[in-house]
Each structure stands twice: as structure tokens, then as C-alpha cells.
Design an enzyme around this catalytic site. Structure first.
Site, mmCIF file in Angstrom:
data_model
loop_
_atom_site.group_PDB
_atom_site.id
_atom_site.type_symbol
_atom_site.label_atom_id
_atom_site.label_comp_id
_atom_site.label_asym_id
_atom_site.label_seq_id
_atom_site.Cartn_x
_atom_site.Cartn_y
_atom_site.Cartn_z
ATOM 1 N N MET A 37 0.842 -1.204 0.000
ATOM 2 C CA MET A 37 0.000 0.000 0.000
ATOM 3 C C MET A 37 0.874 1.250 0.000
ATOM 4 O O MET A 37 1.023 1.909 1.024
ATOM 5 C CB MET A 37 -0.902 -0.030 1.234
ATOM 6 C CG MET A 37 -1.704 -1.322 1.322
ATOM 7 S SD MET A 37 -2.836 -1.361 2.706
ATOM 8 C CE MET A 37 -1.702 -1.375 4.083
ATOM 9 N N ASP A 38 1.428 1.567 -1.147
ATOM 10 C CA ASP A 38 2.409 2.647 -1.243
ATOM 11 C C ASP A 38 1.757 3.921 -1.775
ATOM 12 O O ASP A 38 0.925 3.876 -2.666
ATOM 13 C CB ASP A 38 3.530 2.192 -2.203
ATOM 14 C CG ASP A 38 4.756 3.063 -2.124
ATOM 15 O OD1 ASP A 38 5.615 2.941 -3.014
ATOM 16 O OD2 ASP A 38 4.858 3.858 -1.173
ATOM 17 N N GLY A 39 2.180 5.077 -1.218
ATOM 18 C CA GLY A 39 1.748 6.342 -1.804
ATOM 19 C C GLY A 39 0.853 7.197 -0.923
ATOM 20 O O GLY A 39 0.358 8.225 -1.364
ATOM 21 N N ARG A 207 1.450 -3.549 -6.273
ATOM 22 C CA ARG A 207 2.053 -2.408 -5.602
ATOM 23 C C ARG A 207 1.510 -1.148 -6.248
ATOM 24 O O ARG A 207 1.508 -1.025 -7.477
ATOM 25 C CB ARG A 207 3.575 -2.431 -5.719
ATOM 26 C CG ARG A 207 4.200 -1.224 -5.006
ATOM 27 C CD ARG A 207 5.684 -1.310 -4.867
ATOM 28 N NE ARG A 207 6.141 -0.172 -4.038
ATOM 29 C CZ ARG A 207 7.237 -0.149 -3.307
ATOM 30 N NH1 ARG A 207 8.024 -1.202 -3.281
ATOM 31 N NH2 ARG A 207 7.563 0.904 -2.596
ATOM 32 N N SER A 208 1.093 -0.218 -5.438
ATOM 33 C CA SER A 208 0.559 1.034 -5.972
ATOM 34 C C SER A 208 1.681 2.064 -6.077
ATOM 35 O O SER A 208 2.806 1.806 -5.632
ATOM 36 C CB SER A 208 -0.539 1.558 -5.046
ATOM 37 O OG SER A 208 -0.040 1.701 -3.739
#
Lengths: 263, 255
Positions: A37-39, A207-208
Site C-alpha cells: 500500500m504505497d503512496g 504495488r501502488s
């Protein structure tokens, strides 16, 4: 009136989703889906929000994604909530993340929570000894409270690193075998002692925020996984991204199955 | 006003209609959606091919110079089917030599490239086998051949080294594990069993699916993983683009 319109829209959305998922289930569906949960921080900056709001928005997205996954019938969902590397962030940010985690972990025990709605068994995977006592205690309470659930599984990787997981598995295998006077460690010993052994290998890892690396997440388990790198930031991730990933998984499914048989 | 009843009724009606249409109708709809997805991939494939040719011809300014010093170690993962065609692998390595890449790890899960090691070293000009120690030969390209046996099996061998250390050092009733089982110790043990310490900055996957296909897990922590499509139809421009994009990446390593 506004509330009723919202309710109607929600009903229509749910209904359309059911139809879409019914069509998707004509093809193979993944058993295990993992998310990085990137960003969240970039999202807050982009929207001009205060620090910490990005993570709250991210949590809301997570709840939606879990709902979609479990509605679709995906049994295992793993999320990368907090890496051991993240402890090196500014102390205020780490503390704020720990506070948010504590609040959200406790909310999982509520009767109205998603855990009860879908009968989720929750595991917290990682070096829990690195967490503060409150968060660790809350995590253990949730694991105990949901231990009897068996419909679907949520694995929350917190204070986690793949390399740390491997080292801990090696340690547990060695300590265990030493007590039994065995001479050699086998691969099966290490695999049994991996914390993620409670779930099968992930079929899909998403992956975001457009980054293409795994950042020390599930390195051991993703040899046969299809990796997706989506440009959208985590709070911007929605149903369309999940559907796209699953459609592409369905295209690659026979190749990945063939590979698993070859190994 | 309660909107639940009409929705439930509609839901039930749709359920009955679907039962009539049956799986056949839904299956047709599913196939139609997949045809649309395939068309999307074909269109984006055409755009990528055109862009790649433009890059190879030097028409796109930003790809004409690459800061290759940033790419210390490249790894290439090749699908088993593709690994059988050694000539394509050799061609790829020749391209990489032209671009200026100094160190390449070649991986296929079954070790087919390892078996063709001598042939590849002979066919790629100025290529040498990567040595862990010693002076690096800066004029050519250093190659390393990796397979699945360097992944989990290597960790098992390293684990047994730590196991022996643990057995020697422990006292009954007292767990000495903290001094034996750390990432540093496992890293060192992997070095002893011959598992290379060269951590790739960039991993290029040549195969139908974006997957690292079992590349040694211990080395993949922060590696950028890029899917290049099939090896048979590889393009020089796409290779340049992938390497150029890598040189622009900024990692914060979780901080």
C-alpha cells in the site's frame, strides 16, 4: 433525501459489482492476493492535506479493497502495513502511524467491523517484538478473537521484512532441531517455520504508486506470483484496478500453473 | 422511502434470468471482456514497438545518453522456453555490452543457461565469468549464471552452517540464538556456500508474465523489477528505455 440517494447509489454499486464478479468468476480466480500500500504520504502532499491524512485515506481504501476481494471469493489477502525499515522514519511519523494502527486494530474487534461481516481470521505477521506493548497486545487480542474464523483470512504484515522472516524461520528451525538432536536442517523445516506458511503463496502481488520493487516483501513466496505495479497512489486505488489485475491474472493463469508443475 | 425492496426484487429477477441464460451466457460475456483486454494489449504493444524503434534510431533525445554508472549490477531473468534459445541471450548480452553495462546476472529457474555457460562466454565478446574477489576487468562484461538452486537450497546450506555454529555455542537451558541468527550472519553464511553477494539494482524479466520466477530471494530486497516481454521479440529501444527509467528512480528505502 441526500442519505437515501446515497443509499440507492450504494445499492446500485453493490449490485453492479455482484454482476461483474459473477462474470469474472467464469475464469480462474486468485486464492491469495497481496498488496503493497504505497503512496499515502504522496497522496496527502498532492491534495494539500495535513500529515497523517494520507494514511487515513489509505485505510479507507484498504477497507474497500478487502470488501471487494472477499465479495469476489478471494480467500487470502496479505497487506504490507509497516516495514521494519519504516521505523527509521521521523519519530513523530512513526508514533502517529502506531497510534493509527492501534486505533484501527482495536476497531477490528467491533461487532460492525469487516472482520465480523465476512468472518475473517486475522494474522499479524512480522517481528511483533519491535512494536510497542499496546499495539502488540491489541494485535494478539485480535488474533485470538478471530482464531475460530475460517471463511477468509487477512494477513497484516507489520514490523515485517522478508529477510527478517527468513532469518527468524532459520532460527526457529535450528532451535527446534537442536532440541531433537537432528543433524541437518531441511528446506521443509525452514518453510514450516516461515510466518507466512499459514497461507499459500500469493497468486498476485499489487504495488501502488508506480514503484517496481518489492521492498523486502514476500521475496521468498513470490517466485510464481504475477507482480503488478500500478501508477495510482494507494488512496486512489479502486475496483477498476483490482478488476484489471484479475483479468490479466486470468490471461496468465495457465502459464503460471504450468510453471508450478515444472518445479 | 426504502429502496431495498425494489433492489431485492430486481436482484432476484436478474438471478432468475441469469439462471435461464446460464453459465453459457456469462461465459460469452467473459470471453468478450477478455477480447477487449487483448485488444488493449495489442494497441499498447503497437505503441511500445513504435516508440522502441524511434528510440533505437536516436529520434527521442532523452534516451541518447544514459548515466550507466548508476547501474552497478543488472540481472536478467529468462523464462525456461526462452532460455533454450541461447542465440537470443547472446544477442541481448551484446546489446548490454554496447550500452556499457559491466555486470550481468543471468537467471533461469532450471539452470539451462548455466549449462550453456561456456558457449555464451565464448560468443559474447570480452565477456568473463564474474569473480567475487579480485580486480574487476573494466573493459568487458562480467557474467554470473544463476538458477533456482541458488535460491532456497542455498539458504538451506547457509542455515546448516549457522546450525552447526549454534550447536557448538549453546548451553543447555540458555538460548544463544541472538548471537548466531542475524541477517549479517546469514549473509556471511550465504557467501561461504558460494551464493554471490552481488545484489542487482535492476531485474529485467523476459517472459510472458511479470514475475521474478524464483530469482534468489535474499538478493531482491530493493531491486527494480521490469517486465520486458518475450525474449524472442526483444527490442533494443525497449531495453534502453528500461535502463534509462531505472537511472531516474529515487529510493527512500522505507524511510
Amino acid at each position: 433525501m441526500g442519505g437515501e440517494v446515497r443509499q440507492l447509489l450504494e445499492q446500485i454499486h453493490r449490485f453492479s459489482r455482484r454482476c461483474l464478479f459473477r462474470v469474472l468468476s467464469m475464469g480462474p480466480l486468485p486464492t491469495h492476493l497481496a498488496f503493497i500500500m504505497d503512496g499515502n504520504r504522496r497522496y496527502a502532499k498532492k491534495r494539500g492535506l495535513e500529515d497523517g491524512s494520507g494514511h487515513k485515506a489509505g485505510f479507507s481504501t484498504l477497507m474497500s479493497m478487502l470488501q471487494y476481494c472477499y465479495e469476489l471469493g478471494i480467500k487470502y489477502v496479505t497487506i504490507y502495513a509497516f516495514s521494519i525499515d519504516n521505523f527509521r522514519r521521523k519519530p513523530e511519523e512513526v508514533q502517529s502511524l502506531m497510534d493509527l494502527m492501534l486505533e484501527k486494530i482495536k476497531s477490528l474487534l467491533d461487532k460492525e467491523s469487516i472482520v465480523h461481516e465476512y468472518g475473517i481470521r486475522v494474522y499479524f505477521i512480522g517481528n511483533l517484538g519491535l512494536l510497542n506493548d499496546q499495539v502488540r497486545a491489541a494485535a494478539e487480542e485480535v488474533m485470538k478473537a478471530t482464531a475460530k474464523n475460517s471463511r477468509v483470512v487477512l494477513l497484516v504484515c507489520v514490523a515485517y521484512n522478508s529477510t527478517d522472516e527468513i532469518v527468524q524461520a532459520v532460527k526457529r528451525s535450528c532451535v527446534d532441531k537442536a532440541d531433537r538432536d537432528t543433524e541437518r536442517i531441511q528446506l521443509v523445516d525452514i518453510e514450516e517455520n516461515m510466518q507466512m506458511s499459514v497461507a499459500p503463496e500469493p497468486d498476485i502481488l499489487i504495488r501502488s504508486s508506480g514503484e517496481t520493487r518489492l521492498s523486502n516483501f514476500l521475496l521468498w513466496q513470490t517466485g510464481n506470483s504475477q507482480l503488478f505495479s500500478l501508477d495510482a497512489l494507494w488512496p486512489e486505488i479502486g475496483l477498476r484496478h483490482l478488476v484489471w489485475a484479475i483479468l490479466n491474472f486470468q490471461r496468465s493463469h495457465s502459464y503460471l500453473e504450468k510453471r508450478k508443475k515444472q518445479l | 422511502m426504502d429502496f431495498n425492496d425494489p433492489m431485492l426484487a430486481l436482484s432476484s429477477w436478474i438471478g432468475q434470468v441469469s439462471f435461464l441464460i446460464g453459465d453459457f451466457g456469462l461465459g460469452l460475456l467473459w470471453r468478450f471482456i477478455h477480447i477487449v483486454v487483448t485488444l488493449c494489449h495489442i494497441v499498447s504493444g503497437i505503441f511500445e514497438a513504435v516508440e522502441s524503434y524511434a528510440i533505437s534510431l536516436g529520434l527521442i533525445q532523452k534516451y541518447s545518453s544514459i548515466d550507466i554508472e548508476k547501474l552497478k549490477c543488472l540481472a536478467v531473468v529468462v523464462d525456461i522456453e526462452a532460455a533454450r534459445d541461447v542465440s537470443k541471450v547472446v544477442e541481448l548480452l551484446q546489446w548490454l555490452t554496447t550500452i556499457g553495462v559491466k555486470q550481468v546476472g543471468l537467471f533461469d529457474s532450471q539452470g539451462l543457461l548455466k549449462k550453456s555457460k561456456d558457449m555464451i562466454l565464448e560468443m559474447v565478446p570480452r565477456s568473463v565469468l564474474l569473480q567475487e574477489t579480485g580486480e574487476k576487468d573494466t573493459s568487458g562484461i562480467a557474467l554470473e549464471f544463476i538458477s533456482s538452486s541458488d535460491n532456497k537450497e542455498a539458504v538451506v546450506k547457509a542455515a546448516n552452517i549457522l546450525f552447526q555454529k549454534y550447536l557448538k555455542s549453546r548451553h543447555p537451558g540458555k538460548d544463544e540464538g541472538e548471537n548466531v541468527f542475524t541477517e549479517t550472519h546469514l549473509n556471511e553464511a550465504l557467501r561461504v556456500v558460494g551464493e554471490s553477494v552481488h545484489v542487482p539494482d535492476l531485474l529485467l524479466v523476459y517472459g510472458p508474465v511479470r514475475s521474478h520466477l524464483g530469482f534468489p530471494a535474499w538478493r531482491l530486497r530493493y531491486t527494480e523489477i521490469v517486465h520486458m516481454g518475450s525474449l524472442k521479440y526483444m527490442r533494443y529501444g525497449s531495453l534502453l528505455k528500461a535502463i534509462h527509467k531505472f537511472t531516474g528512480v529515487r529510493q527512500n528505502y522505507g524511510v
